[in-house]
Design a protein around this motif. Structure first.
Motif, PDB file in Angstrom:
ATOM      1  N   TYR A 150     -59.961  -4.071  60.527  1.00  0.00           N
ATOM      2  CA  TYR A 150     -59.755  -5.520  60.494  1.00  0.00           C
ATOM      3  C   TYR A 150     -58.283  -5.927  60.606  1.00  0.00           C
ATOM      4  CZ  TYR A 150     -58.047  -5.775  55.658  1.00  0.00           C
ATOM      5  OH  TYR A 150     -57.300  -5.669  54.517  1.00  0.00           O
ATOM      6  N   THR A 151     -57.370  -4.955  60.624  1.00  0.00           N
ATOM      7  CA  THR A 151     -55.951  -5.284  60.819  1.00  0.00           C
ATOM      8  C   THR A 151     -55.497  -5.061  62.254  1.00  0.00           C
ATOM      9  OG1 THR A 151     -55.283  -3.052  60.148  1.00  0.00           O
ATOM     10  CG2 THR A 151     -55.403  -4.730  58.424  1.00  0.00           C
ATOM     11  N   SER A 152     -56.380  -4.559  63.125  1.00  0.00           N
ATOM     12  CA  SER A 152     -55.988  -4.274  64.510  1.00  0.00           C
ATOM     13  C   SER A 152     -55.981  -5.542  65.348  1.00  0.00           C
ATOM     14  CB  SER A 152     -56.946  -3.253  65.132  1.00  0.00           C
ATOM     15  OG  SER A 152     -58.239  -3.806  65.263  1.00  0.00           O
ATOM     16  N   VAL A 153     -55.245  -5.492  66.452  1.00  0.00           N
ATOM     17  CA  VAL A 153     -55.155  -6.645  67.360  1.00  0.00           C
ATOM     18  C   VAL A 153     -56.506  -6.911  68.019  1.00  0.00           C
ATOM     19  CG1 VAL A 153     -54.042  -7.547  69.433  1.00  0.00           C
ATOM     20  CG2 VAL A 153     -52.702  -6.235  67.775  1.00  0.00           C
ATOM     21  N   ALA A 154     -57.195  -5.823  68.447  1.00  0.00           N
ATOM     22  CA  ALA A 154     -58.496  -5.989  69.117  1.00  0.00           C
ATOM     23  C   ALA A 154     -59.501  -6.664  68.191  1.00  0.00           C
ATOM     24  CB  ALA A 154     -59.019  -4.624  69.563  1.00  0.00           C
ATOM     25  N   TYR A 155     -59.507  -6.267  66.927  1.00  0.00           N
ATOM     26  CA  TYR A 155     -60.434  -6.860  65.963  1.00  0.00           C
ATOM     27  C   TYR A 155     -60.166  -8.352  65.809  1.00  0.00           C
ATOM     28  CZ  TYR A 155     -62.806  -7.818  61.520  1.00  0.00           C
ATOM     29  OH  TYR A 155     -63.607  -8.364  60.541  1.00  0.00           O
ATOM     30  N   ASN A 156     -58.909  -8.722  65.591  1.00  0.00           N
ATOM     31  CA  ASN A 156     -58.582 -10.122  65.313  1.00  0.00           C
ATOM     32  C   ASN A 156     -58.766 -11.013  66.533  1.00  0.00           C
ATOM     33  OD1 ASN A 156     -57.366 -10.413  62.427  1.00  0.00           O
ATOM     34  ND2 ASN A 156     -56.490  -8.528  63.195  1.00  0.00           N
ATOM     35  N   VAL A 157     -58.445 -10.499  67.725  1.00  0.00           N
ATOM     36  CA  VAL A 157     -58.655 -11.295  68.944  1.00  0.00           C
ATOM     37  C   VAL A 157     -60.144 -11.527  69.168  1.00  0.00           C
ATOM     38  CG1 VAL A 157     -58.427 -11.302  71.455  1.00  0.00           C
ATOM     39  CG2 VAL A 157     -56.498 -10.584  70.037  1.00  0.00           C
TER      40      VAL A 157
END
Length: 444
Positions: A298-305
């Protein structure tokens, strides 16, 4: 400050309001005491004290820590919330449920009964899963299968009792009972989060950073209040009617279209979908790849985008199924109302739909920003236990429930000609009219 103390004293002078507030505090106290009662057959000293993460951490926060303590209220009201969401979705897809939604009070009672039955079924299933996966073997005093059966029954009874407390708060207290119970569970985790963050900053010599974090949290709360309270007011003029010697109508009112009409539902739906990659990775380890792994973090860029895009999409979807411009225009036409400069009928519906589309986009973007703020806070070094309060579902629930409760207290004060706590939303000579909806509102 003097006026605030005067208002608070006025609240205490109103007997009905005083009794309702005391009843609410009493019921909430009973709930908090029950959240510390451990399930029979469980040794509390043998329970793991590790912090829950992911969806389990979210459930633990909503349950006020009862989930990690193996309490009789471990599942809280979440099975009831899940059942309510399922019934709402059935009301969109199945004509039988749509018919019940339009039957008024009798239909609402039938839907509530179906929701309760579904809550029992969901709680039984979740209770079995909880007994099997969340309680370590060394903490179980009873043997299987008696422990699982007893846990299922007790957790179901605990959830139904919490539901009953919520209904009692709604009837004899102040505010929405279920929402207040969830809010109290979230607030119960705040002191531990603040203490944990303070101790971590104290060890690193960053007291100034801790103060900056508190200031940032204050402005985030203010920003969230603006989103929750933001409305676009469409003026509505009613034709004058003269009956005998009296004149009716001719008053200008307005339709308050909320910037965030979907509430927290888009975040809940998006979070449910974002847990799929992690679940697939657990059942099929060979399917794990770099992208799938990043979607599970949940801290990755892919997750948040991906999370933000889903929230924006679900905001438009949920707003489209809950706000019905055609019904609103028909209701205005039947009551002799019209929007100045817009033809009644289909043109009015198109105008309202265009306004909704314009205000939903910024509302969806702001909602997505609020949802990913906890991840950003965690990346910046803030403790995950404290970062939850920087946005997401927890902050939206806190702000929404507090504002709703304050508005109910203010309505009691204004009915008895006292000054209210909140000054926003009241315009002289203009009163709001309810906007039409096509589906039942969220419990939260």
């Amino acid at each position: 400050m003097k006026k605030l103390f005067t208002t608070l004293s006025n609240i205490w002078k109103i007997e009905d309001l005083r009794v309702r507030i005391l009843n609410t505090l009493l019921f909430l106290l009973i709930y908090r005491i029950g959240s510390f009662i451990t399930l029979p057959g469980v040794n509390p000293l043998a329970l793991e004290s590790q912090q829950k993460a992911g969806i389990l951490g979210l459930l633990n926060m909503f349950a006020g820590g009862s989930f990690s303590r193996a309490s009789i209220f471990a599942l809280g009201v979440m099975p009831y919330i899940s059942a309510s969401i399922v019934v709402q979705l059935l009301g969109i897809a199945i004509p039988y449920f749509q018919k019940m939604q339009k039957e008024g009070e009798s239909g609402r009672k039938k839907l509530n009964q179906i929701t309760r039955y579904l809550t029992v079924v969901i709680t039984f299933v979740q209770g079995a899963a909880y007994a099997r996966t969340q309680i370590p073997v060394e903490a179980k005093v009873l043997g299987e299968p008696w422990f699982t059966v007893a846990t299922m029954v007790i957790l179901t009874a605990g959830t139904l009792f919490v539901m009953w407390l919520g209904e009692k708060i709604t009837d004899k207290g102040i505010g929405n009972g279920i929402s207040l119970i969830i809010m109290v569970g979230i607030i119960a985790q705040l002191p531990a989060g603040i203490i944990s963050e303070f101790q971590s900053r104290l060890g690193n010599g960053g007291i100034i950073a801790f103060i900056v974090e508190l200031i940032a949290l204050f402005f985030i709360v203010v920003f969230t209040i603006l989103i929750v309270q933001g409305v676009r007011k469409i003026p509505v003029q009613y034709a004058k009617k003269i009956v005998g010697n009296k004149q009716y109508g001719g008053v200008r009112q307005y339709i308050p279209l909320k910037v965030n009409a979907a509430g927290v539902m888009p975040i809940i739906f998006a979070q449910a979908i974002m847990f799929i990659p992690a679940t697939v990775g657990q059942f099929f380890p060979s399917a794990q790849g770099s992208f799938l792994t990043s979607l599970s973090n949940y801290t990755s860029v892919a997750y948040n985008v991906t999370f933000a895009i889903l929230i924006i999409a679900f905001t438009f979807f949920y707003t489209a199924i809950t706000v019905n411009p055609v019904q609103m225009s028909d209701d205005m036409k039947k009551n002799g109302g019209f929007i100045p400069g817009v033809k009644p009928g289909a043109t009015t519906g198109e105008y309202i739909d265009a306004v909704i589309s314009k205000i939903t986009l910024p509302g969806a973007v702001f909602l997505a920003i609020i949802a990913i703020l906890p991840s950003i806070a965690n990346v910046l070094g803030i403790n995950s236990q404290f970062a939850h309060f920087y946005g997401g579902t927890s902050l939206l629930i806190l702000v929404g429930v507090v504002l709703d409760t304050l508005q109910q207290v203010e309505s009691h004060l204004l009915m008895r000609h006292y000054d209210g706590l909140m000054k926003t939303g009241r315009l002289r000579g203009r009163t709001p009219i309810a906007s039409g909806t096509g589906a039942a509102g969220s419990t939260i």
